[in-house]
Design a protein around this motif. Sequence first.
Motif, PDB file in Angstrom:
ATOM      1  N   SER A 143      -3.734   4.764   3.112  1.00 36.48           N
ATOM      2  CA  SER A 143      -2.855   4.147   2.106  1.00 36.48           C
ATOM      3  C   SER A 143      -3.636   3.116   1.309  1.00 36.48           C
ATOM      4  O   SER A 143      -4.508   2.422   1.850  1.00 36.48           O
ATOM      5  CB  SER A 143      -1.648   3.493   2.772  1.00 36.48           C
ATOM      6  OG  SER A 143      -2.040   2.434   3.627  1.00 36.48           O
ATOM      7  N   GLU A 144      -3.313   3.025   0.021  1.00 33.56           N
ATOM      8  CA  GLU A 144      -3.963   2.067  -0.867  1.00 33.56           C
ATOM      9  C   GLU A 144      -2.938   1.445  -1.805  1.00 33.56           C
ATOM     10  O   GLU A 144      -1.785   1.881  -1.872  1.00 33.56           O
ATOM     11  CB  GLU A 144      -5.063   2.764  -1.676  1.00 33.56           C
ATOM     12  CG  GLU A 144      -6.198   3.328  -0.841  1.00 33.56           C
ATOM     13  CD  GLU A 144      -7.193   4.090  -1.686  1.00 33.56           C
ATOM     14  OE1 GLU A 144      -8.115   3.459  -2.225  1.00 33.56           O
ATOM     15  OE2 GLU A 144      -7.046   5.323  -1.805  1.00 33.56           O
ATOM     16  N   TYR A 178      -0.446  15.267  -1.610  1.00 27.02           N
ATOM     17  CA  TYR A 178      -1.780  14.837  -1.206  1.00 27.02           C
ATOM     18  C   TYR A 178      -2.855  15.571  -2.009  1.00 27.02           C
ATOM     19  O   TYR A 178      -2.837  16.791  -2.122  1.00 27.02           O
ATOM     20  CB  TYR A 178      -1.989  15.079   0.290  1.00 27.02           C
ATOM     21  CG  TYR A 178      -3.407  14.858   0.760  1.00 27.02           C
ATOM     22  CD1 TYR A 178      -3.959  13.581   0.784  1.00 27.02           C
ATOM     23  CD2 TYR A 178      -4.196  15.929   1.177  1.00 27.02           C
ATOM     24  CE1 TYR A 178      -5.264  13.376   1.212  1.00 27.02           C
ATOM     25  CE2 TYR A 178      -5.498  15.725   1.619  1.00 27.02           C
ATOM     26  CZ  TYR A 178      -6.028  14.447   1.628  1.00 27.02           C
ATOM     27  OH  TYR A 178      -7.332  14.244   2.047  1.00 27.02           O
ATOM     28  N   PHE A 182       4.603  -0.458   7.153  1.00 25.87           N
ATOM     29  CA  PHE A 182       3.532   0.358   6.564  1.00 25.87           C
ATOM     30  C   PHE A 182       2.432   0.640   7.593  1.00 25.87           C
ATOM     31  O   PHE A 182       1.857   1.727   7.612  1.00 25.87           O
ATOM     32  CB  PHE A 182       2.934  -0.342   5.336  1.00 25.87           C
ATOM     33  CG  PHE A 182       3.776  -0.229   4.104  1.00 25.87           C
ATOM     34  CD1 PHE A 182       5.024   0.372   4.132  1.00 25.87           C
ATOM     35  CD2 PHE A 182       3.325  -0.722   2.887  1.00 25.87           C
ATOM     36  CE1 PHE A 182       5.801   0.481   2.988  1.00 25.87           C
ATOM     37  CE2 PHE A 182       4.080  -0.619   1.735  1.00 25.87           C
ATOM     38  CZ  PHE A 182       5.329  -0.017   1.791  1.00 25.87           C
ATOM     39  N   ASP A 220       1.296   4.347   8.736  1.00 24.24           N
ATOM     40  CA  ASP A 220      -0.084   4.841   8.708  1.00 24.24           C
ATOM     41  C   ASP A 220      -0.517   5.319  10.093  1.00 24.24           C
ATOM     42  O   ASP A 220      -1.207   6.342  10.221  1.00 24.24           O
ATOM     43  CB  ASP A 220      -1.026   3.743   8.215  1.00 24.24           C
ATOM     44  CG  ASP A 220      -0.838   3.435   6.736  1.00 24.24           C
ATOM     45  OD1 ASP A 220      -0.007   4.095   6.084  1.00 24.24           O
ATOM     46  OD2 ASP A 220      -1.527   2.523   6.232  1.00 24.24           O
ATOM     47  N   SER A 248      -6.159   4.526  -7.656  1.00 28.25           N
ATOM     48  CA  SER A 248      -5.401   3.549  -6.895  1.00 28.25           C
ATOM     49  C   SER A 248      -5.943   2.162  -7.191  1.00 28.25           C
ATOM     50  O   SER A 248      -6.912   1.997  -7.927  1.00 28.25           O
ATOM     51  CB  SER A 248      -5.509   3.842  -5.394  1.00 28.25           C
ATOM     52  OG  SER A 248      -6.798   3.472  -4.924  1.00 28.25           O
ATOM     53  N   ALA A 305       0.844  -1.202   0.000  1.00 27.34           N
ATOM     54  CA  ALA A 305       0.000   0.000   0.000  1.00 27.34           C
ATOM     55  C   ALA A 305       0.875   1.247   0.000  1.00 27.34           C
ATOM     56  O   ALA A 305       1.180   1.820   1.044  1.00 27.34           O
ATOM     57  CB  ALA A 305      -0.931  -0.005   1.207  1.00 27.34           C
ATOM     58  N   THR A 306       1.265   1.685  -1.181  1.00 21.09           N
ATOM     59  CA  THR A 306       2.191   2.814  -1.315  1.00 21.09           C
ATOM     60  C   THR A 306       1.524   4.091  -1.806  1.00 21.09           C
ATOM     61  O   THR A 306       2.171   5.136  -1.855  1.00 21.09           O
ATOM     62  CB  THR A 306       3.326   2.443  -2.284  1.00 21.09           C
ATOM     63  OG1 THR A 306       2.760   2.043  -3.544  1.00 21.09           O
ATOM     64  CG2 THR A 306       4.170   1.305  -1.728  1.00 21.09           C
ATOM     65  N   MET A 354      -0.533   7.168  -1.188  1.00 24.94           N
ATOM     66  CA  MET A 354      -0.938   7.898   0.010  1.00 24.94           C
ATOM     67  C   MET A 354      -1.433   9.306  -0.324  1.00 24.94           C
ATOM     68  O   MET A 354      -1.287  10.228   0.465  1.00 24.94           O
ATOM     69  CB  MET A 354       0.218   7.964   1.010  1.00 24.94           C
ATOM     70  CG  MET A 354       0.720   6.598   1.439  1.00 24.94           C
ATOM     71  SD  MET A 354       1.823   6.683   2.859  1.00 24.94           S
ATOM     72  CE  MET A 354       0.699   7.106   4.189  1.00 24.94           C
TER      73      MET A 354
END
Length: 567
Positions: free
Chosen positions: A366-367, A340, A410, A414, A389, A311-312, A314
């Motif tokens: 995160s996805e 963002y 990760f 998060d 994503s 999950a990178t 963001m």
Amino acid sequence: MAKRQIPVELAKLLDAVDPDRLMRTVEGICTGERLTNEAEARALNFMAQEFERAGCRVGWETHPAYISTPGRARLEVGGRAFECVTHPMTPATKGVSGPLRFLSRSEASGLGPDALRGAVALVEGLATEAAVRRLQEAGAAAAVFITGRSIHEMIVSRVWGSPTPATMNDYVSIPAVSVSLGDGAELRRLAAEGAAAGIETEVDTRWVDLPILTADIPGESDDFVMVTSHIDSWWLGAMDNASGNACGVEIARLLAPFAGKLRRGLRIVNWSGHSHGRYAGSTAYCDAHFEELRRYCVLNINADCLGGCGATVMTEAPSLAATHGLAERALREAAGVENYEGHRYSRSCDMSFWGVGVPAVFSQVSEQPPATGASADAFKALFGGGTKSGGYGWWWHTKDDTVEHLDPEFLARDVRVFLDAVWHAVTDEVLPLDAAAEARDLERGLRVWAEKAAGALDLSAALERSARLVRALEALDATVERGACTAHSRNCTVTDVLRILIPLGYIEGSIFSHDPAAGAPYVPMLRGVDELQGADPHFRQCLLTALRRRVNELTWELGEALALVED
């Protein structure tokens, strides 16, 4: 532009987030599939012990709630049984049969009233209420959904939380099951050959006393920030949502030593009924604490599906316009994210507090990266494509949502983002909420509706007041910077204004009830504008009558918000 310095105390806290401890917490919560059962009770007791060990004030409460638990399901086509699952809030059936008929996405979206009379519909994608209802209205006897690499669990309901007399009959009336992508290919072949399908399902739908666990860290004032997450899960639910629960436990451990010293308190709320009750837990909590939340809750930070392997991405976490800056700051300070973008909240994520007017930020942060190759085809078959994503991972809502699909680093990353946002919300003298941004967003939404109405509906007064409100809120923040207005006065005004603006932007009905779990445009009280074009004269005038009343309500509320600032 020089980067803003992270406060020393916050930097120490961010460094103290421990990935190994987070994973131990996740493992302590993953006691089995948690659907208002013994496994869920064990997980909640484990969390309560962790909160008490941290030094929090722990509270328990239960509320009546309507839940639905799927049981055994059977799908037989052409004499062969296929692995499948059924879904909450669909009817149980001892046997439904009919010819299996495959429909493409475009075919499934444009069905006539009797297009599927007596057939068992086979379609691609998640089992959603809207999809099942379309098939039901077309006369289908049952529905079969082709999901992903593993079979995806879903709840089929548009009733947000527990039903009322007005919504108690708003559930679908045909059974639905889901199968894997691999079996879906074989089912499509059998459908092309004219095979018949038989379906049997068990679904236990009932009223229960739903548990809610809270952990409080008091502040210097009665105002508080909520960190919320759901405890219930499909299967082990390591990512969804033991990860979010562990986030709350870790934040409690790190902030409990500051009890009584924070400007605002922190309340961590964990409820059941998200997955099998369509947000029944968060809705029950809202209903039980409406006045307290409206008076004192300044922010809701929801934690869900954190720390997935790979999950990178963001840049897509949800926020309000009012909380976009807080999200941007937290992601930059805690994770180094500089680009963002965010997106507007959908009707999901346990967002049961729009009527109360509580601002919100985050759910996930995160996805997965966008899918490519064969994975992209599978992703599009599941979700329809078109996102920035790759979602939460192929294991989301499946039996494969296990601890091995969490990345400890990760997850810690998060959690640091959540901790950063919480820290600013409970310690900053000037509450990190941008009411002027929310007012600008509302004004943009009104201009879209005015353009669509094409002169049929007069929105000029509402637009004039929204523009004045934007200017007044911008001036308010400027007075704080000049020292002509206290931070406390500014904070009270901003929260009072957001109590008005958030319902205008996000709900259609009463602030004391809950809109359906369905897609909603911005300023949903004006959605009737979309029906004006092509309407027959009588219906058009009826619709315009209703819309004029909603515009009156909107204009009045904007005037009330404006008075709060100008006075």
